[in-house]
Scaffold this active site. Structure first.
Site, PDB file in Angstrom:
ATOM      1  N   THR A  45       0.821  -1.213   0.000  1.00 54.73           N
ATOM      2  CA  THR A  45       0.000   0.000   0.000  1.00 54.73           C
ATOM      3  C   THR A  45       0.846   1.250   0.000  1.00 54.73           C
ATOM      4  OG1 THR A  45      -1.784  -1.160   1.109  1.00 54.73           O
ATOM      5  CG2 THR A  45      -1.760   1.230   1.359  1.00 54.73           C
ATOM      6  N   TYR A 105      -8.222   0.700  -3.201  1.00 54.64           N
ATOM      7  CA  TYR A 105      -7.125   1.191  -4.042  1.00 54.64           C
ATOM      8  C   TYR A 105      -6.390  -0.013  -4.582  1.00 54.64           C
ATOM      9  CZ  TYR A 105      -4.664  -0.237   0.101  1.00 54.64           C
ATOM     10  OH  TYR A 105      -4.214  -0.995   1.145  1.00 54.64           O
ATOM     11  N   THR A 158       1.720  -4.333   4.264  1.00 51.49           N
ATOM     12  CA  THR A 158       1.622  -4.599   5.706  1.00 51.49           C
ATOM     13  C   THR A 158       1.081  -5.997   6.019  1.00 51.49           C
ATOM     14  OG1 THR A 158      -0.537  -3.531   5.714  1.00 51.49           O
ATOM     15  CG2 THR A 158       1.357  -2.185   6.360  1.00 51.49           C
ATOM     16  N   ASP A 159       0.430  -6.637   5.031  1.00 58.04           N
ATOM     17  CA  ASP A 159      -0.222  -7.928   5.341  1.00 58.04           C
ATOM     18  C   ASP A 159       0.766  -8.976   5.857  1.00 58.04           C
ATOM     19  OD1 ASP A 159      -2.505  -6.724   4.450  1.00 58.04           O
ATOM     20  OD2 ASP A 159      -3.042  -8.298   3.017  1.00 58.04           O
ATOM     21  N   LYS A 180       0.739  -7.207  12.726  1.00 58.88           N
ATOM     22  CA  LYS A 180      -0.392  -6.375  12.285  1.00 58.88           C
ATOM     23  C   LYS A 180      -1.598  -6.749  13.121  1.00 58.88           C
ATOM     24  CE  LYS A 180      -2.803  -4.815   8.120  1.00 58.88           C
ATOM     25  NZ  LYS A 180      -2.854  -4.881   6.642  1.00 58.88           N
ATOM     26  N   GLU A 220      -2.128 -28.038  28.949  1.00 61.21           N
ATOM     27  CA  GLU A 220      -3.148 -28.368  27.948  1.00 61.21           C
ATOM     28  C   GLU A 220      -2.901 -29.740  27.307  1.00 61.21           C
ATOM     29  OE1 GLU A 220      -5.950 -27.015  27.085  1.00 61.21           O
ATOM     30  OE2 GLU A 220      -5.791 -25.217  28.318  1.00 61.21           O
TER      31      GLU A 220
END
Ligand SMILES: NC(=O)C[C@H](N)C(=O)O
Length: 345
Positions: free
Chosen positions: A29, A43, A109-110, A182, A302
């Site tokens: 971006t 965009y 950024t992904d 992110k 767990e």
């Protein structure tokens, strides 16, 4: 006296040699363009070439001698292992160049957090490497890319950034490439870490508050110059009624390890335990991480990891665990070694 000092500071700034910083552009971006200034989220990513990005911030010339290289022009969701290796090898070559003081990587950024972690694990250097992106394209109102790029160049050119591992600079924050993630997909404050920022960039200066303690860069046992391929590692996302088919399909597709993005503390449903044990017996590694963004997965809580010969991802989120698992498997197939690696990095 104050005027004299101001004049002297200005002169020092003028005469001090500026650092040589290379900007490696990969798209995202920060190189995006939208139809109107009101388009902050609609965009096309990866449109603007690196020279235009640099020319768009004339103030960069005040803080560094810059040159740009276009490595890719892609949205970062399209990163692959091959592209990671190509980028890593280029970063490593530049870091060895005595004429280069710092490196900035412009990135979508992904998957920025994966690339930053991969580089901090594999590039052997003390020189600052800074990964930067933006949430709004340059055509949008209040675009964040210009200041992010300026801050990234400042950080990459600053000697105080050396030896801290690969850094992520976004929204005034300097974060560790190890744990920056992110966390919000619609705001400029997109990146954070549960362990906090390392510092800030404000008006062209870096301010530091902490430093990473995990192994990275020069102290890493992984070396990008010696890695020519990565094994397939699959993330299987935990949920109610998740079935066992995700893990089975991953192994059929050739996965050498499964990062189980479990609920809660990396929990495994009762109906999946036997499947994962069988896959482990067949040679596939099972790495328990959590879909919960913060906290960390405890070994033998767990699930009896010792008994099942499974690994826990510590505080790494599933996508970071996937990167470390792939690298670790280039060096070992031993579960104890894998677990050591997950504790140390
Ligand atoms: N903000 C961004 O950069 C998102 C874009 N999809 C990318 O990762 O390339």
């Amino acid at each position: 006296a104050q005027t004299a000092q101001t004049a002297q500071t200005a002169q020092t700034a003028q005469t001090a040699p500026k650092p040589n910083v290379v900007v490696l552009a990969t798209g995202g971006t920060i190189a995006g363009a939208g139809a109107s200034a009101a388009n902050s989220a609609t965009y096309q990513a990866a449109k603007v070439p690196v020279d235009k990005l640099i020319a768009g911030v004339p103030e960069l010339a005040d803080v560094a001698n810059l040159r740009g290289e276009q490595v890719f022009q892609i949205a970062s969701e399209s990163f692959t292992n091959d592209r990671l290796l190509t980028l890593g090898k280029r970063v490593s070559a530049l870091a060895k160049d005595p004429g280069v003081d710092g490196i900035v990587i412009t990135h979508g950024t992904d998957t920025l957090e994966e690339t930053a972690f991969f580089l901090t694990l594999t590039v052997h250097t003390d020189k600052p490497i800074v990964v930067v992106g933006s949430m709004r394209p340059g055509t949008a109102m209040s675009a964040d890319g210009t200041l992010n790029l300026y801050d990234a160049v400042v950080a990459a050119g600053d000697k105080s950034s050396r030896g801290k591992g690969v850094l992520v600079v976004m929204n005034d924050d300097i974060l560790s490439g190890r744990d920056a993630s992110k966390r919000i997909n619609i705001k400029t404050s997109a990146f954070g870490s549960q362990w906090g920022a390392l510092g800030s960039v404000v008006e062209g200066r870096t301010y530091w508050f902490r430093a990473p303690v995990k192994r990275h860069t020069n102290a890493s046992e992984f070396d990008i110059d010696r890695i020519d391929g990565l094994p397939t590692v699959a993330i299987v996302y935990g949920s109610g009624e998740m079935g066992t088919w995700g893990a089975e399909a991953a192994v059929k597709a050739g996965a050498k390890a499964i990062v189980h993005a479990g609920t809660g503390n990396g929990s495994v449903p009762d109906y999946e335990v036997e499947t994962l044990r069988r896959l482990r017996a067949g040679g596939v590694h099972i790495i328990r991480s959590a879909r919960v963004p913060d906290g960390f997965v405890l070994r033998n809580s767990e699930q009896p990891d010792d008994k099942y010969d499974w690994v826990v991802a510590h505080d790494l989120n599933p996508q970071k665990a996937k990167i470390l698992a792939a690298l670790a498997l280039t060096r070992t197939n031993d579960t104890k070694e894998l677990q050591r690696i997950f504790w140390e990095y």
